[in-house]
Scaffold this motif. Structure first.
Motif, PDB file in Angstrom:
ATOM      1  N   PRO A  98       0.825  -1.217   0.000  1.00 27.44           N
ATOM      2  CA  PRO A  98       0.000   0.000   0.000  1.00 27.44           C
ATOM      3  C   PRO A  98       0.857   1.265   0.000  1.00 27.44           C
ATOM      4  N   LEU A  99       0.248   2.355  -0.469  1.00 28.67           N
ATOM      5  CA  LEU A  99       0.961   3.626  -0.604  1.00 28.67           C
ATOM      6  C   LEU A  99       0.141   4.731   0.045  1.00 28.67           C
ATOM      7  N   SER A 100       0.694   5.347   1.068  1.00 29.69           N
ATOM      8  CA  SER A 100       0.024   6.438   1.772  1.00 29.69           C
ATOM      9  C   SER A 100       0.832   7.718   1.628  1.00 29.69           C
ATOM     10  N   ARG A 101       0.274   8.818   2.096  1.00 27.27           N
ATOM     11  CA  ARG A 101       0.988  10.093   2.076  1.00 27.27           C
ATOM     12  C   ARG A 101       2.284   9.991   2.871  1.00 27.27           C
ATOM     13  N   GLN A 102       2.208   9.350   4.027  1.00 25.66           N
ATOM     14  CA  GLN A 102       3.411   9.215   4.853  1.00 25.66           C
ATOM     15  C   GLN A 102       4.466   8.365   4.155  1.00 25.66           C
ATOM     16  N   ASP A 103       4.038   7.389   3.358  1.00 26.67           N
ATOM     17  CA  ASP A 103       4.995   6.557   2.625  1.00 26.67           C
ATOM     18  C   ASP A 103       5.815   7.402   1.655  1.00 26.67           C
ATOM     19  N   TYR A 104       5.166   8.335   0.947  1.00 34.55           N
ATOM     20  CA  TYR A 104       5.898   9.230   0.051  1.00 34.55           C
ATOM     21  C   TYR A 104       6.952  10.008   0.836  1.00 34.55           C
ATOM     22  N   ILE A 105       6.526  10.583   1.966  1.00 35.61           N
ATOM     23  CA  ILE A 105       7.411  11.443   2.750  1.00 35.61           C
ATOM     24  C   ILE A 105       8.572  10.633   3.319  1.00 35.61           C
ATOM     25  N   THR A 106       8.271   9.455   3.862  1.00 35.94           N
ATOM     26  CA  THR A 106       9.318   8.603   4.422  1.00 35.94           C
ATOM     27  C   THR A 106      10.316   8.192   3.350  1.00 35.94           C
ATOM     28  N   PHE A 107       9.812   7.833   2.166  1.00 34.01           N
ATOM     29  CA  PHE A 107      10.692   7.447   1.059  1.00 34.01           C
ATOM     30  C   PHE A 107      11.620   8.596   0.678  1.00 34.01           C
ATOM     31  N   ALA A 108      11.065   9.808   0.587  1.00 29.83           N
ATOM     32  CA  ALA A 108      11.887  10.971   0.244  1.00 29.83           C
ATOM     33  C   ALA A 108      12.967  11.200   1.293  1.00 29.83           C
ATOM     34  N   GLN A 109      12.599  11.058   2.555  1.00 32.54           N
ATOM     35  CA  GLN A 109      13.570  11.245   3.642  1.00 32.54           C
ATOM     36  C   GLN A 109      14.681  10.198   3.562  1.00 32.54           C
ATOM     37  N   GLU A 110      14.312   8.958   3.249  1.00 32.92           N
ATOM     38  CA  GLU A 110      15.317   7.904   3.111  1.00 32.92           C
ATOM     39  C   GLU A 110      16.255   8.198   1.945  1.00 32.92           C
ATOM     40  N   CYS A 111      15.703   8.692   0.858  1.00 30.51           N
ATOM     41  CA  CYS A 111      16.545   9.050  -0.291  1.00 30.51           C
ATOM     42  C   CYS A 111      17.521  10.161   0.075  1.00 30.51           C
ATOM     43  N   MET A 112      17.032  11.181   0.783  1.00 29.49           N
ATOM     44  CA  MET A 112      17.897  12.314   1.136  1.00 29.49           C
ATOM     45  C   MET A 112      18.990  11.913   2.119  1.00 29.49           C
ATOM     46  N   ALA A 113      18.762  10.834   2.871  1.00 27.70           N
ATOM     47  CA  ALA A 113      19.780  10.341   3.809  1.00 27.70           C
ATOM     48  C   ALA A 113      20.819   9.462   3.115  1.00 27.70           C
ATOM     49  N   HIS A 114      20.589   9.104   1.866  1.00 31.72           N
ATOM     50  CA  HIS A 114      21.505   8.228   1.132  1.00 31.72           C
ATOM     51  C   HIS A 114      22.792   8.990   0.792  1.00 31.72           C
ATOM     52  N   PRO A 115      23.951   8.364   0.959  1.00 30.67           N
ATOM     53  CA  PRO A 115      25.224   9.054   0.694  1.00 30.67           C
ATOM     54  C   PRO A 115      25.332   9.631  -0.721  1.00 30.67           C
ATOM     55  N   LEU A 116      24.832   8.900  -1.736  1.00 34.63           N
ATOM     56  CA  LEU A 116      24.924   9.400  -3.108  1.00 34.63           C
ATOM     57  C   LEU A 116      24.145  10.700  -3.288  1.00 34.63           C
ATOM     58  N   VAL A 117      23.017  10.823  -2.585  1.00 33.79           N
ATOM     59  CA  VAL A 117      22.187  12.021  -2.715  1.00 33.79           C
ATOM     60  C   VAL A 117      22.825  13.187  -1.982  1.00 33.79           C
ATOM     61  N   SER A 118      23.201  12.970  -0.715  1.00 32.66           N
ATOM     62  CA  SER A 118      23.777  14.071   0.058  1.00 32.66           C
ATOM     63  C   SER A 118      25.084  14.550  -0.551  1.00 32.66           C
ATOM     64  N   GLU A 119      25.840  13.637  -1.141  1.00 35.17           N
ATOM     65  CA  GLU A 119      27.112  13.997  -1.779  1.00 35.17           C
ATOM     66  C   GLU A 119      26.895  14.897  -2.993  1.00 35.17           C
ATOM     67  N   GLN A 120      25.811  14.636  -3.730  1.00 36.25           N
ATOM     68  CA  GLN A 120      25.634  15.340  -5.007  1.00 36.25           C
ATOM     69  C   GLN A 120      24.863  16.644  -4.903  1.00 36.25           C
ATOM     70  N   ILE A 121      23.921  16.761  -3.966  1.00 39.86           N
ATOM     71  CA  ILE A 121      23.129  17.998  -3.920  1.00 39.86           C
ATOM     72  C   ILE A 121      23.412  18.840  -2.689  1.00 39.86           C
ATOM     73  N   GLY A 122      24.054  18.266  -1.665  1.00 40.74           N
ATOM     74  CA  GLY A 122      24.481  19.062  -0.530  1.00 40.74           C
ATOM     75  C   GLY A 122      23.407  19.297   0.520  1.00 40.74           C
ATOM     76  N   ARG A 123      23.868  19.692   1.698  1.00 39.71           N
ATOM     77  CA  ARG A 123      22.979  19.864   2.841  1.00 39.71           C
ATOM     78  C   ARG A 123      21.987  20.993   2.634  1.00 39.71           C
ATOM     79  N   GLU A 124      22.425  22.099   2.050  1.00 42.89           N
ATOM     80  CA  GLU A 124      21.510  23.245   1.885  1.00 42.89           C
ATOM     81  C   GLU A 124      20.309  22.870   1.019  1.00 42.89           C
TER      82      GLU A 124
END
Length: 582
Positions: free
Chosen positions: A159-185
């Motif tokens: 199942p897919l809920s609103r919170q699932d979208y948000i949690t998935f995005a947060q997990e992506c932003m915590a991934h080293p490849l993402v933080s390395e490429q777009i930065g903390r700001e």
């Protein structure tokens, strides 16, 4: 890098030996000889091979699944479900060879829509983009019992809920490849917007079929009888049950690289299919696209896919810029609307209080200001149609009810002129004679519909004292609508437009003597709009600079010339009070 055209492709990173392809063909198509094969470059996840065979049909596609094996069965089931309504290839065989799962599918003729748009710039895109919008309307017409991701049999198992979208995005932003490429700001900025606009992210009530990669690279087109037509929608591996705005966000991801007609025509096709864009649809698509791009970055090692990573980085910053500009626009919180305010807002609120005290409930109730200084008004339930207009908004019923509402509004506003000193603190100067309070932007996009009937009026920022005909002139421009044939927002011949204008005048109760000179007044009103647009853009207003980039000023210029050219016939047509015939 428009439409992922320079992204690193699967065939560049996953070499498949010819003997493996031969083995798959022998397993799937017994008794058929493989005469030749050609890797179709362009896929970013799976591998597609064009087969030339000894038997008919001479060509088929071998699709090798490199990411998720069950996607083969989902695509087969979807082809069976959609074959009556959507052009897509039939899956005739699914098998396994070693670590590879593969499918043999029908070969569909044509080139990609991306190829057409980027490599054939002189070919008209309007009709094929309208068709792309219409096909999306047909796709989303299929619904499921719940939102979520499909198994091999199109049953929702995740199942897919609103919170699932948000949690998935947060997990992506915590991934080293993402933080390395777009930065903390940038991550902090994305987090802020996801939190601020979390109520716009789809919830479990969005249960439409979503292609999830609906963009020009995955659409085939072919020239049939001198017109480009869509022959297939490909690559359904990410399909799920959710919000159809996901597909809108994919299609419009690169719209800022394209001429305005690309987006306008696609949205027109959506409207023609019966889809109505929800409030704050642009913000909603931005959020969905951000989540999708973050997911792409997780699977994008910069050393292996430098071009893809660079493009995703640019797209994310473009979306953030778009959200920054939308900060000055409307927000919906529960049953309240929070809007930017100005020096004129308190005067407008006094006027809205007066209207409601007089029994005019078709306008919002003013509720003061929020902690950010934005005005707060009540939310009016119903539908608002943006351009291209929905069938309901362009109906004669809507036109007639709009004219009657404008008359009621004008009549009720007259008392406000007597009770206050309304010549102060309006956004625009008062216009003589001061007969009523003009709304000054009476158009379909500021009206609330229930079905085809207009039941509400919103956005009073530009209101000011003036003559009735000042509002009527602009209403006729928008409702007739008196637009040049090249203006995609318009419709009808000049005879049709005059007929609709005459209906509006009659429903309002505008007598013949007061219709004289209306064409000149429409031109004057439109010229004032054009002057305001040009000055605001020149002064640095981001909203109007975007309008300029989208060519709004050119439309108004053409419409003014169209009105001047047809002035005499319009003037004569408006006088035919007794005639309701075209």
């Amino acid at each position: 890098m428009t439409f992922k055209s320079h992204w690193e492709k699967t065939d560049q990173n996953v070499p498949i030996l010819g003997e493996k392809i031969q083995e798959m063909v022998s397993q799937a198509l017994r008794g058929t000889r493989l005469l030749a094969h050609e890797i179709i470059s362009g896929g970013c996840a799976n591998l597609n091979v064009k087969l030339t065979l000894s038997n008919k049909p001479a060509h088929r596609i071998l699709r090798i699944y490199l990411r998720e094996k069950d996607a083969a069965y989902r695509e087969q089931k979807l082809a069976q479900l959609l074959k009556q309504t959507i052009p897509l290839p039939e899956v005739t065989f699914i098998g396994d060879l070693g670590k590879y799962r593969y499918a043999v599918t029908e070969y569909m003729p044509g080139i990609s829509l991306r190829d057409l748009l980027l490599n054939h710039p002189n070919e008209p895109m309007q009709k094929v983009m309208v068709e792309a919008g219409q096909i999306l309307g047909a796709i989303q017409s299929h619904t499921f019992p719940q939102a979520g991701f499909f198994d091999a049999n199109l049953k929702v198992t995740q199942p897919l809920s609103r919170q699932d979208y948000i949690t998935f995005a947060q997990e992506c932003m915590a991934h080293p490849l993402v933080s390395e490429q777009i930065g903390r700001e940038t991550i902090d900025k994305i987090s802020m917007y996801l939190d601020q606009y979390s109520f716009l992210i789809p919830d479990e009530n969005h249960r439409h079929l979503v292609h999830a990669d609906y963009d020009p690279p995955n659409i085939l087109v072919d020239k049939i009888k001198d017109e480009w037509k869509i022959t297939a929608v490909l690559d359904w591996e990410f399909a799920h049950s959710g919000s159809w705005l996901t597909d809108v966000s994919n299609m419009l991801r690169y719209a800022h690289h394209m001429p305005p007609v690309f987006e306008e025509s696609f949205l027109r096709g959506l409207a023609e299919s019966g889809l109505v864009l929800p409030a704050q649809w642009r913000t909603r698509t931005y959020l969905l696209d951000l989540i999708s791009l973050l997911s792409c970055l997780v699977r994008c090692p910069p050393k292996e896919r430098p071009k893809q990573c660079a493009d995703i980085h640019d797209l994310i910053h473009h979306i953030i810029g778009g959200l920054d500009s939308l900060q000055d626009q409307v927000m919906f919180v529960n049953n309240e609307v929070h809007r930017p305010s100005g020096p004129w807002t308190k005067q407008v609120h006094k006027f809205l209080h007066y209207l409601r005290d007089q029994g005019f409930k078709q306008s919002p109730e003013p509720l003061g200001f929020d902690k950010h200084g934005r005005e707060v008004v009540s939310f009016l339930k119903g539908q608002v149609s943006h351009y291209p207009l929905s069938p309901e908004a362009s109906s004669e019923t809507a036109l007639l009810s709009a004219a009657k509402l404008l008359r009621t509004f004008h009549d009720m506003s007259q008392g406000f002129l007597k009770e206050t000193s309304p010549s102060q603190n309006w956004m625009f100067p008062c216009k003589e004679p001061q007969e009523v309070i003009c709304h000054n932007d009476f158009a379909p996009y500021n009206l609330i519909l229930e079905g085809e009937k207009v039941v509400g009026l919103i956005d009073f920022d530009t209101a000011h004292p003036g003559p009735r005909v000042w509002d009527i002139a602009y209403a006729l421009y928008r409702f007739a609508p008196f637009t040049h044939p090249d203006n995609e927002d318009g419709f009808g011949t000049i005879e049709d437009q005059i007929f609709r204008a005459r209906l509006f005048c009659k429903a309002y109760g505008l007598v013949e003597e007061n219709r004289t000179g209306l064409t000149d007044l429409i031109i004057e009103r439109l010229q004032s709009l054009l002057d305001f647009l040009l000055k605001s853009a020149h002064d640095g207003n981001k909203k109007y600079q975007i309008n300029m980039e989208q060519g709004h000023h050119l439309k108004y210029m053409k419409d003014i010339q169209y009105l001047k050219l047809n002035k005499l016939v319009i003037e004569e047509g408006l006088k035919l009070i007794s005639s309701e015939k075209r």
